[in-house]
Design a protein around this motif. Structure first.
Motif, PDB file in Angstrom:
ATOM      1  N   LYS A   2       0.208  47.984  -8.641  1.00 36.61           N
ATOM      2  CA  LYS A   2      -0.718  48.263  -7.546  1.00 36.61           C
ATOM      3  C   LYS A   2      -2.127  47.832  -7.924  1.00 36.61           C
ATOM      4  O   LYS A   2      -2.853  47.258  -7.117  1.00 36.61           O
ATOM      5  CB  LYS A   2      -0.695  49.749  -7.202  1.00 36.61           C
ATOM      6  N   ASN A   3      -2.511  48.115  -9.198  1.00 36.95           N
ATOM      7  CA  ASN A   3      -3.842  47.729  -9.642  1.00 36.95           C
ATOM      8  C   ASN A   3      -4.019  46.229  -9.623  1.00 36.95           C
ATOM      9  O   ASN A   3      -5.094  45.715  -9.307  1.00 36.95           O
ATOM     10  CB  ASN A   3      -4.100  48.261 -11.050  1.00 36.95           C
ATOM     11  N   PHE A   4      -2.944  45.502  -9.980  1.00 35.04           N
ATOM     12  CA  PHE A   4      -3.040  44.041  -9.988  1.00 35.04           C
ATOM     13  C   PHE A   4      -3.240  43.501  -8.585  1.00 35.04           C
ATOM     14  O   PHE A   4      -4.061  42.604  -8.344  1.00 35.04           O
ATOM     15  CB  PHE A   4      -1.792  43.423 -10.607  1.00 35.04           C
ATOM     16  N   ILE A   5      -2.486  44.052  -7.614  1.00 38.14           N
ATOM     17  CA  ILE A   5      -2.640  43.612  -6.226  1.00 38.14           C
ATOM     18  C   ILE A   5      -4.063  43.878  -5.755  1.00 38.14           C
ATOM     19  O   ILE A   5      -4.686  43.050  -5.094  1.00 38.14           O
ATOM     20  CB  ILE A   5      -1.631  44.333  -5.320  1.00 38.14           C
ATOM     21  N   LEU A   6      -4.595  45.042  -6.123  1.00 42.13           N
ATOM     22  CA  LEU A   6      -5.960  45.370  -5.744  1.00 42.13           C
ATOM     23  C   LEU A   6      -6.938  44.378  -6.357  1.00 42.13           C
ATOM     24  O   LEU A   6      -7.856  43.904  -5.690  1.00 42.13           O
ATOM     25  CB  LEU A   6      -6.292  46.791  -6.199  1.00 42.13           C
ATOM     26  N   LEU A   7      -6.699  44.033  -7.633  1.00 45.69           N
ATOM     27  CA  LEU A   7      -7.572  43.057  -8.287  1.00 45.69           C
ATOM     28  C   LEU A   7      -7.529  41.717  -7.578  1.00 45.69           C
ATOM     29  O   LEU A   7      -8.538  41.039  -7.434  1.00 45.69           O
ATOM     30  CB  LEU A   7      -7.157  42.891  -9.750  1.00 45.69           C
ATOM     31  N   CYS A   8      -6.328  41.323  -7.126  1.00 45.53           N
ATOM     32  CA  CYS A   8      -6.192  40.055  -6.417  1.00 45.53           C
ATOM     33  C   CYS A   8      -7.008  40.065  -5.131  1.00 45.53           C
ATOM     34  O   CYS A   8      -7.718  39.108  -4.813  1.00 45.53           O
ATOM     35  CB  CYS A   8      -4.724  39.777  -6.094  1.00 45.53           C
ATOM     36  N   SER A  14     -14.643  38.810  -3.742  1.00 46.02           N
ATOM     37  CA  SER A  14     -15.808  38.446  -4.531  1.00 46.02           C
ATOM     38  C   SER A  14     -16.017  36.946  -4.537  1.00 46.02           C
ATOM     39  O   SER A  14     -17.147  36.466  -4.543  1.00 46.02           O
ATOM     40  CB  SER A  14     -15.663  38.962  -5.967  1.00 46.02           C
ATOM     41  N   SER A  15     -14.932  36.159  -4.538  1.00 38.42           N
ATOM     42  CA  SER A  15     -15.063  34.711  -4.498  1.00 38.42           C
ATOM     43  C   SER A  15     -15.675  34.249  -3.190  1.00 38.42           C
ATOM     44  O   SER A  15     -16.444  33.294  -3.149  1.00 38.42           O
ATOM     45  CB  SER A  15     -13.692  34.049  -4.673  1.00 38.42           C
ATOM     46  N   SER A  16     -15.323  34.939  -2.109  1.00 40.90           N
ATOM     47  CA  SER A  16     -15.808  34.513  -0.797  1.00 40.90           C
ATOM     48  C   SER A  16     -17.318  34.655  -0.676  1.00 40.90           C
ATOM     49  O   SER A  16     -17.957  33.962   0.108  1.00 40.90           O
ATOM     50  CB  SER A  16     -15.119  35.315   0.312  1.00 40.90           C
ATOM     51  N   ILE A  17     -17.910  35.551  -1.454  1.00 38.09           N
ATOM     52  CA  ILE A  17     -19.348  35.745  -1.389  1.00 38.09           C
ATOM     53  C   ILE A  17     -20.074  34.472  -1.790  1.00 38.09           C
ATOM     54  O   ILE A  17     -21.138  34.146  -1.276  1.00 38.09           O
ATOM     55  CB  ILE A  17     -19.766  36.916  -2.308  1.00 38.09           C
ATOM     56  N   TYR A  18     -19.456  33.738  -2.732  1.00 44.46           N
ATOM     57  CA  TYR A  18     -20.086  32.540  -3.255  1.00 44.46           C
ATOM     58  C   TYR A  18     -19.515  31.274  -2.634  1.00 44.46           C
ATOM     59  O   TYR A  18     -19.724  30.180  -3.114  1.00 44.46           O
ATOM     60  CB  TYR A  18     -19.912  32.493  -4.782  1.00 44.46           C
ATOM     61  N   ALA A  19     -18.792  31.411  -1.554  1.00 43.46           N
ATOM     62  CA  ALA A  19     -18.145  30.258  -0.941  1.00 43.46           C
ATOM     63  C   ALA A  19     -19.171  29.304  -0.344  1.00 43.46           C
ATOM     64  O   ALA A  19     -20.203  29.714   0.157  1.00 43.46           O
ATOM     65  CB  ALA A  19     -17.179  30.722   0.146  1.00 43.46           C
ATOM     66  N   LYS A  20     -18.841  28.051  -0.386  1.00 43.45           N
ATOM     67  CA  LYS A  20     -19.659  27.040   0.259  1.00 43.45           C
ATOM     68  C   LYS A  20     -19.130  26.815   1.668  1.00 43.45           C
ATOM     69  O   LYS A  20     -17.936  26.819   1.907  1.00 43.45           O
ATOM     70  CB  LYS A  20     -19.619  25.738  -0.545  1.00 43.45           C
ATOM     71  N   ASN A  21     -20.012  26.596   2.592  1.00 39.85           N
ATOM     72  CA  ASN A  21     -19.614  26.461   3.986  1.00 39.85           C
ATOM     73  C   ASN A  21     -18.665  25.295   4.202  1.00 39.85           C
ATOM     74  O   ASN A  21     -17.838  25.319   5.106  1.00 39.85           O
ATOM     75  CB  ASN A  21     -20.861  26.305   4.857  1.00 39.85           C
ATOM     76  N   GLU A  22     -18.803  24.230   3.382  1.00 45.22           N
ATOM     77  CA  GLU A  22     -17.971  23.056   3.605  1.00 45.22           C
ATOM     78  C   GLU A  22     -16.575  23.181   2.992  1.00 45.22           C
ATOM     79  O   GLU A  22     -15.765  22.275   3.096  1.00 45.22           O
ATOM     80  CB  GLU A  22     -18.669  21.816   3.032  1.00 45.22           C
ATOM     81  N   GLY A  23     -16.277  24.321   2.330  1.00 48.71           N
ATOM     82  CA  GLY A  23     -14.962  24.495   1.727  1.00 48.71           C
ATOM     83  C   GLY A  23     -13.863  24.520   2.773  1.00 48.71           C
ATOM     84  O   GLY A  23     -14.046  25.017   3.880  1.00 48.71           O
ATOM     85  N   ILE A  65       2.368  19.373  -0.998  1.00 44.64           N
ATOM     86  CA  ILE A  65       2.054  20.360  -2.023  1.00 44.64           C
ATOM     87  C   ILE A  65       0.681  20.948  -1.738  1.00 44.64           C
ATOM     88  O   ILE A  65      -0.327  20.251  -1.756  1.00 44.64           O
ATOM     89  CB  ILE A  65       2.090  19.721  -3.423  1.00 44.64           C
ATOM     90  N   VAL A  66       0.652  22.233  -1.490  1.00 45.18           N
ATOM     91  CA  VAL A  66      -0.549  22.911  -1.000  1.00 45.18           C
ATOM     92  C   VAL A  66      -1.329  23.558  -2.140  1.00 45.18           C
ATOM     93  O   VAL A  66      -0.748  24.132  -3.065  1.00 45.18           O
ATOM     94  CB  VAL A  66      -0.171  23.993   0.032  1.00 45.18           C
ATOM     95  N   THR A  67      -2.657  23.439  -2.077  1.00 47.13           N
ATOM     96  CA  THR A  67      -3.556  24.224  -2.919  1.00 47.13           C
ATOM     97  C   THR A  67      -4.405  25.097  -2.005  1.00 47.13           C
ATOM     98  O   THR A  67      -4.924  24.626  -0.991  1.00 47.13           O
ATOM     99  CB  THR A  67      -4.481  23.328  -3.765  1.00 47.13           C
ATOM    100  N   LEU A  68      -4.549  26.368  -2.354  1.00 50.27           N
ATOM    101  CA  LEU A  68      -5.299  27.314  -1.536  1.00 50.27           C
ATOM    102  C   LEU A  68      -6.759  27.358  -1.978  1.00 50.27           C
ATOM    103  O   LEU A  68      -7.075  27.208  -3.163  1.00 50.27           O
ATOM    104  CB  LEU A  68      -4.678  28.707  -1.648  1.00 50.27           C
ATOM    105  N   ALA A  69      -7.639  27.552  -1.036  1.00 51.32           N
ATOM    106  CA  ALA A  69      -9.076  27.573  -1.314  1.00 51.32           C
ATOM    107  C   ALA A  69      -9.422  28.597  -2.388  1.00 51.32           C
ATOM    108  O   ALA A  69      -8.914  29.713  -2.388  1.00 51.32           O
ATOM    109  CB  ALA A  69      -9.847  27.893  -0.030  1.00 51.32           C
ATOM    110  N   GLY A  70     -10.280  28.197  -3.319  1.00 50.47           N
ATOM    111  CA  GLY A  70     -10.727  29.096  -4.374  1.00 50.47           C
ATOM    112  C   GLY A  70      -9.949  28.976  -5.658  1.00 50.47           C
ATOM    113  O   GLY A  70     -10.344  29.542  -6.686  1.00 50.47           O
ATOM    114  N   PHE A  79     -15.046  34.842   3.588  1.00 53.34           N
ATOM    115  CA  PHE A  79     -14.114  35.871   4.040  1.00 53.34           C
ATOM    116  C   PHE A  79     -14.104  35.942   5.580  1.00 53.34           C
ATOM    117  O   PHE A  79     -15.145  35.685   6.180  1.00 53.34           O
ATOM    118  CB  PHE A  79     -14.576  37.207   3.451  1.00 53.34           C
ATOM    119  N   PRO A  80     -12.999  36.225   6.261  1.00 49.62           N
ATOM    120  CA  PRO A  80     -11.684  36.576   5.727  1.00 49.62           C
ATOM    121  C   PRO A  80     -10.882  35.345   5.294  1.00 49.62           C
ATOM    122  O   PRO A  80     -10.783  34.366   6.044  1.00 49.62           O
ATOM    123  CB  PRO A  80     -10.999  37.295   6.895  1.00 49.62           C
ATOM    124  N   TRP A  81     -10.291  35.428   4.146  1.00 46.29           N
ATOM    125  CA  TRP A  81      -9.645  34.288   3.506  1.00 46.29           C
ATOM    126  C   TRP A  81      -8.257  33.990   4.087  1.00 46.29           C
ATOM    127  O   TRP A  81      -7.984  32.885   4.531  1.00 46.29           O
ATOM    128  CB  TRP A  81      -9.539  34.586   2.008  1.00 46.29           C
TER     129      TRP A  81
END
Length: 209
Positions: A2-8, A14-23, A65-70, A79-81
């Motif tokens: 459960k803690n790991f899911i929460l960390l994810c 937290s990553s979304s805070i620093y996201a660039k608009n063009e991502g 083959i997909v890569t997800l943002a971040g 966010f929302p991701w």
């Protein structure tokens, strides 16, 4: 777990805070030809995890083959991701006429695959899920209600502040819960111990008819 899911979840936030608009929510690499297959990775996992499988599949299938943002050195998005990732994948399938495609996804990739399969305007051939659920929280959190999930709380802040040493101590237990093979456990543990990437490793063997 459960803690790991929460960390994810917190990592995405937290990553979304620093996201660039063009991502972009997703990026896709295409290889091979013939029947289309889309391979969606799990949370935090770069597309490289698919390399051994793609090496075999591309002989008879067109692999998307997909890569997800971040993750996988791709820029994060605001966010929302997850809704943006879902819609981007749906639009990609429609734009590239991948009707009757097969979608393969482990963990979060499988959750996304179930969402895609439920869309009436997509006519997918099949989805292949590996350790995936439509709503993991409903299984692991008592009285689960997604409306009650919050990011700003003392507990969440404590989890985010965990140092490398403390986090590494939890990695062996996480690894043992995800694989019976000691060699695979070591790969998983090594991935979890790297707080910068938090990579997850999987040994996947899939046979398609």
């Amino acid at each position: 777990m459960k803690n790991f899911i929460l960390l994810c979840v917190l990592f995405v936030f937290s990553s979304s805070i620093y996201a660039k608009n063009e991502g972009q929510p997703i990026s896709v690499e295409v290889t091979g030809k013939d029947k289309p297959i889309a391979l969606i990775p799990g949370f935090t996992v770069p597309r490289d995890i698919w390399n051994p499988l793609v090496k075999e599949l591309e002989k008879n299938y067109e692999c998307h083959i997909v890569t997800l943002a971040g993750f996988g050195k791709k820029e994060p998005i605001e966010f929302p991701w997850l809704p943006k990732v879902n819609e981007s994948l749906k639009n990609y399938i429609l734009k590239n006429d991948l009707q009757n495609a097969t979608i393969i996804g482990p963990s979060l990739g499988g959750t996304i695959a179930t969402w895609l399969a439920a869309k009436n305007d997509l006519k997918l051939s099949k989805i292949i899920l590996i350790d995936a659920l439509t709503a993991s929280g409903a299984l692991m959190i008592p009285n689960f209600n997604p409306e009650n999930l919050i990011y700003e709380s003392p507990y969440n802040n404590q989890q985010l502040a965990i140092n490398d040493v403390a986090f590494e101590q939890t990695a062996p237990a996480m690894a043992k819960s995800m694989s019976l093979k000691e060699s695979a456990q070591e790969k998983i543990k090594t991935g979890y111990s790297n707080l910068t990437e938090k990579l997850m490793f999987m040994d996947i063997q899939i046979t398609l008819n």
